[in-house]
Scaffold this active site. Structure first.
Site: not given
Ligand code: NAD
Length: 477
Positions: A151, A249, A283
């Site tokens: 995002n 995060e 997020c």
């Molecule tokens: P996601 O969890 O699907 O993916 C995040 C990252 O993790 C990607 O690079 C993905 O390829 C990787 N990933 C997926 N499976 C994995 C595994 N088994 N091991 C290690 N890495 C893996 O999240 P998304 O859809 O890209 O982002 C949206 C989510 O992120 C929402 O829930 C949002 O709230 C959260 N977010 C949180 C913050 C914060 O600062 N708290 C900021 C931005 C987004």
């Protein structure tokens, strides 16, 4: 574009690739390698070796590389913003801001890195220790896996990679599967600026393959991940098996509380700006709108006027305010969540439809207190559920009854009440008379409960990505 391993842009070891698709029109933007566990291992070994000399670079030399990198970003900032728009569906004004943030963030981390002071502890609290001197100093941890969501890829690249490199770690970046190209381009610019090979690497591919291989590798010494709570928990479980440090995060379902004495126009403005930015994929966007019943109808009337006026369309066009979600699958999930909320008793006032990866800005009124969206269901799309309440206790109880605890906001003219709510809300940050999507570089940003572990930002990330060593000089005094 190929991925960056040990100073070279290479395909994956089995030559498999992933299409990067423009979610607005379905065209192919580019292809990137689908890395294998073999590729990950190669990168980790290169990082481990490269970090040995990188940690000895004086901080002024590391900072000088960063400033050269920013000059290169300056020359390519328009192209970088357009790449991010094409691979994400995010409107060009927002991607321009995201690229501009690179300058603020990297400069701030570079300056802070020059001032990571240690301490001298007063000795002699126990008899016999009077002549000892105790010092502390911060050291790099080693090889850091930086896992980035789709995002705000550049913002999160800044938040993780800048402090990791500036404090002497090697960083291995895993961008999101859908939009890795802007990050690959930033990696290329960092190499051109002088980062030694192996110190920064960018591995593209699927989370399950690349993420698992990275997080379970014994030579990865810390993992900083921004992403969903589900992936965060999986990563923490993998890391726990070898006691690897994690900084997470994760997801959120921030409450936006409007009390009876609130400035209504301010609340409407903050709600509309925050909930529909990046098509609702933030997020810390407010995601549950708890409006006191006496103000609810007026709030709804004003918010509908705002939503009707949001220009939707091609994200490349500067007048567009809302583009697509990251892909059609994500949009279908948001559509399902909207229907779920209607089944629970909510009433759609505007929106509610999906076309491909585009979801209409949607306002759902009279959402019952027990609906999933009012508690644990994070909706990553342009959806505003309105939940009327009668008493302050009721508002706090709904807000806190969630697995999430990222942020929250409260609107009132009464500062005593504002602080009461700030203290009572179970979340990592509270904004008074503003939306919780407010984030500045200096503030410590992180969630309570299942929204994460640790905090990011210029104030705090160096503490997450370095370790504290204690050195005692016995009998020196
Ligand atoms: P996601 O969890 O699907 O993916 C995040 C990252 O993790 C990607 O690079 C993905 O390829 C990787 N990933 C997926 N499976 C994995 C595994 N088994 N091991 C290690 N890495 C893996 O999240 P998304 O859809 O890209 O982002 C949206 C989510 O992120 C929402 O829930 C949002 O709230 C959260 N977010 C949180 C913050 C914060 O600062 N708290 C900021 C931005 C987004």
């Amino acid at each position: 574009m190929n991925m960056l391993i040990n100073g070279e842009f290479v395909p994956s070891s089995d030559h498999s690739a992933i299409d990067v698709i423009n979610p607005y029109d379905g065209t192919l933007v580019d292809q990137v390698p689908a890395a294998t566990a073999f590729d990950v291992n190669r990168a980790v070994l290169a990082a481990k070796e490269a970090q040995k000399s990188w940690k000895k670079f004086p901080v002024h030399e590391r900072a000088a590389i960063v400033y050269r990198f920013l000059e290169l970003v300056e020359q390519q900032k328009e192209e970088l913003a357009m790449t991010l728009t094409l691979e994400s569906g995010k409107n060009i004004n927002e991607t321009t801001v995201e690229i501009r943030n690179i300058f603020t963030a990297w400069r701030a981390f570079a300056e802070k890195a020059k001032h990571l002071y240690g301490t001298v502890l007063p000795a002699g609290q126990e008899p016999g220790h009077e002549r000892n001197l105790v010092l502390t100093q911060r050291e790099p941890i080693g090889v850091i896996a930086c896992i980035i969501p789709f995002n705000f890829p550049c913002n999160l690249f800044n938040q993780k990679v800048a402090p990791a490199l500036l404090s002497g770690n090697a960083a291995i970046v895993k961008p999101a599967t859908d939009n890795p190209i802007t990050i690959l381009k930033l990696g290329k610019l960092l190499m051109e600026a002088g980062i030694p090979k192996g110190v920064l690497q960018v591995i593209t591919g699927r989370g399950a393959t690349v993420g698992d291989a990275l997080c379970s590798h014994e030579d990865v010494h810390a993992i900083t991940l921004t992403g969903s709570t589900k992936v965060g928990i999986d990563v923490a479980a993998t890391a726990a098996r070898r006691l690897c440090h994690v900084s997470l995060e994760l997801g959120g379902n921030d409450a936006f509380i409007v009390l009876p004495d609130a400035d209504l126009d301010l609340a409407v403005n903050e709600a509309a700006n925050a909930r529909f930015y990046n098509a609702g994929q933030i997020c810390c966007a407010p995601k549950r709108f708890l409006i006191h019943r006496t103000l609810k109808d007026a709030f709804v009337e004003k918010i509908l006027e705002r939503v009707k006026a949001i220009p939707a369309g091609d994200p490349k066009v500067p007048s567009t305010k809302i583009g697509t979600l990251i892909n059609e699958k994500a949009a279908m999930e948001v559509e399902r969540q909207i229907q779920d909320t209607v089944v629970a008793g909510g009433r759609i006032l505007i929106g509610g439809h999906r076309k491909g990866a585009f979801v209409e800005p949607t306002v759902i009124d009279e959402v019952p207190h027990d609906a999933a969206i009012a508690h644990d269901m994070e909706v990553f799309g342009p959806v505003m559920p309105i939940i009327p309440f009668d008493t302050e206790e009721e508002a706090l109880s709904i807000a806190n009854d969630s697995i999430y605890g990222l942020g929250g906001s409260v609107f009132t003219q009464d500062m005593k009440k504002a602080f009461y709510f700030s203290n009572e809300l179970e979340c990592g940050s509270v904004v008074i008379n503003g939306s919780s999507y407010f984030r500045s570089f200096e503030m410590p940003f992180g969630g309570f409960k299942q929204s994460g572990i640790g905090q990011e930002g210029v104030f705090s990330t160096f503490e997450e990505l370095t370790r504290l060593k204690c050195i005692t000089l016995k009998g020196i005094l």
